[in-house]
Design a protein around this motif. Structure first.
Motif, mmCIF file in Angstrom:
data_model
loop_
_atom_site.group_PDB
_atom_site.id
_atom_site.type_symbol
_atom_site.label_atom_id
_atom_site.label_comp_id
_atom_site.label_asym_id
_atom_site.label_seq_id
_atom_site.Cartn_x
_atom_site.Cartn_y
_atom_site.Cartn_z
ATOM 1 N N GLY A 1 -9.424 -6.319 3.199
ATOM 2 C CA GLY A 1 -10.810 -6.055 2.824
ATOM 3 C C GLY A 1 -11.327 -7.070 1.821
ATOM 4 O O GLY A 1 -12.474 -7.536 1.918
ATOM 5 N N ASP B 1 0.834 -1.208 0.000
ATOM 6 C CA ASP B 1 0.000 0.000 0.000
ATOM 7 C C ASP B 1 0.870 1.261 0.000
ATOM 8 O O ASP B 1 1.751 1.422 0.844
ATOM 9 N N GLY C 1 -4.138 0.065 8.814
ATOM 10 C CA GLY C 1 -5.583 0.199 8.699
ATOM 11 C C GLY C 1 -6.029 0.358 7.252
ATOM 12 O O GLY C 1 -5.285 0.837 6.406
ATOM 13 N N ARG C 2 -7.261 -0.055 6.988
ATOM 14 C CA ARG C 2 -7.874 0.074 5.665
ATOM 15 C C ARG C 2 -7.096 -0.654 4.576
ATOM 16 O O ARG C 2 -6.952 -0.182 3.447
ATOM 17 N N CYS C 3 -6.573 -1.813 4.927
ATOM 18 C CA CYS C 3 -5.789 -2.616 3.977
ATOM 19 C C CYS C 3 -6.708 -3.241 2.928
ATOM 20 O O CYS C 3 -7.667 -3.943 3.261
ATOM 21 N N GLY C 4 -6.412 -2.987 1.665
ATOM 22 C CA GLY C 4 -7.252 -3.497 0.588
ATOM 23 C C GLY C 4 -7.247 -5.011 0.493
ATOM 24 O O GLY C 4 -8.275 -5.632 0.205
ATOM 25 N N GLN D 1 -12.662 -5.519 9.905
ATOM 26 C CA GLN D 1 -11.464 -5.201 9.120
ATOM 27 C C GLN D 1 -10.233 -5.076 10.027
ATOM 28 O O GLN D 1 -9.197 -5.686 9.781
ATOM 29 N N THR D 2 -10.352 -4.266 11.084
ATOM 30 C CA THR D 2 -9.227 -4.071 11.993
ATOM 31 C C THR D 2 -8.834 -5.375 12.674
ATOM 32 O O THR D 2 -7.640 -5.673 12.841
ATOM 33 N N THR E 1 -15.970 -2.056 10.059
ATOM 34 C CA THR E 1 -14.664 -1.524 10.427
ATOM 35 C C THR E 1 -13.991 -2.378 11.491
ATOM 36 O O THR E 1 -12.779 -2.632 11.432
ATOM 37 N N ASP F 1 -2.100 3.139 11.779
ATOM 38 C CA ASP F 1 -3.390 3.717 11.391
ATOM 39 C C ASP F 1 -3.133 4.880 10.444
ATOM 40 O O ASP F 1 -2.627 5.929 10.845
ATOM 41 N N ALA G 1 -5.152 6.924 8.998
ATOM 42 C CA ALA G 1 -5.986 8.107 9.180
ATOM 43 C C ALA G 1 -5.403 9.119 10.158
ATOM 44 O O ALA G 1 -5.492 10.330 9.944
ATOM 45 N N GLU H 1 -6.874 -7.486 10.234
ATOM 46 C CA GLU H 1 -5.555 -6.885 9.991
ATOM 47 C C GLU H 1 -4.583 -7.278 11.089
ATOM 48 O O GLU H 1 -3.414 -7.596 10.829
#
Length: 213
Positions: A112, A46, A106-109, A154-155, A151, A192, A194, A158
């Motif tokens: 996901g 990423d 966080g928010r790893c494609g 997802q976390t 969410t 993270d 964000a 991860e």
């Protein structure tokens, strides 16, 4: 050089007039004497989670391996092509790194996609789908948890994936032996995107604890 991305050309020029000027001697020493990084970081591809940027590392300090979802496969000396395993072998056996960090974010494609039961292969080879099979069992267990939000699921995966990769690291004889001898330490971390927070896995409890900036 019209075909080369302009933003990268500009970035290179900035590098040469800025950081390279400040660290020219260090680059020359690294060129002459070779690299001796102290830490191997296994991170995600990423573009938002570059270890060298997050840890403000200089040239030669980190040996970084990046793949989809920062995963380590189990030890499989089967004669096939194993990019991550080859890099791990080189870092441990040749470079003699002292620390190995598996760093998720966080928010790893990739994570996901592993959690999406309707995800379609991006190509006939389905390389990502097969790769994410490394966490399929955990993903299936989390998918069925209706109490958690999207969410939270997802976390959770991860971080579970980081623990899973650390377990797989220890299936490599060279890593297992050196860790038992106290020559290598293994760490888990989660970044993270964000808010820039870094969470580090406690080696005893396996919980992730946020570091103070």
């Amino acid at each position: 050089m019209k075909s080369f991305p302009t933003t990268l050309l500009n970035g290179y020029r900035n590098f040469m007039s800025g950081r390279y000027v400040a660290e020219r001697e260090r680059y020359r020493v690294l060129a002459d004497q070779g690299q001796k990084p102290h830490t191997l970081v296994i991170a995600c591809c990423d573009s938002r989670a570059a270890p060298e940027t997050i840890f403000d590392a200089g040239p030669g300090e980190l040996f970084v391996v990046r793949n989809v979802a920062n995963m380590v496969p189990p030890y499989e000396p089967d004669g096939q092509y194993h990019s991550t395993s080859a890099a791990l072998e080189f870092a441990v056996q040749a470079l003699r790194v002292k620390d190995i960090i598996v760093m998720g974010h966080g928010r790893c494609g990739g994570i996901g996609a592993a959690l999406d039961p309707n995800a379609e292969p991006l190509s006939p080879g389905d390389f990502i789908g097969k790769w994410m099979g490394l966490v399929r069992t955990a993903a299936e267990q989390i998918q069925g948890n209706s109490v958690m939000t999207t969410t939270e699921r997802q976390t959770a995966l991860e971080r579970i994936s980081i623990r899973n990769s650390i377990a797989n690291l220890r299936t490599f004889p060279c890593v297992k032996i050196l860790e038992e001898r106290g020559k290598i330490q293994i760490h888990g971390a989660w970044f993270d995107i964000a808010n820039g927070e870094l969470w580090v896995m406690d080696p005893q409890s396996k919980d992730f604890v946020r570091l103070e900036a």
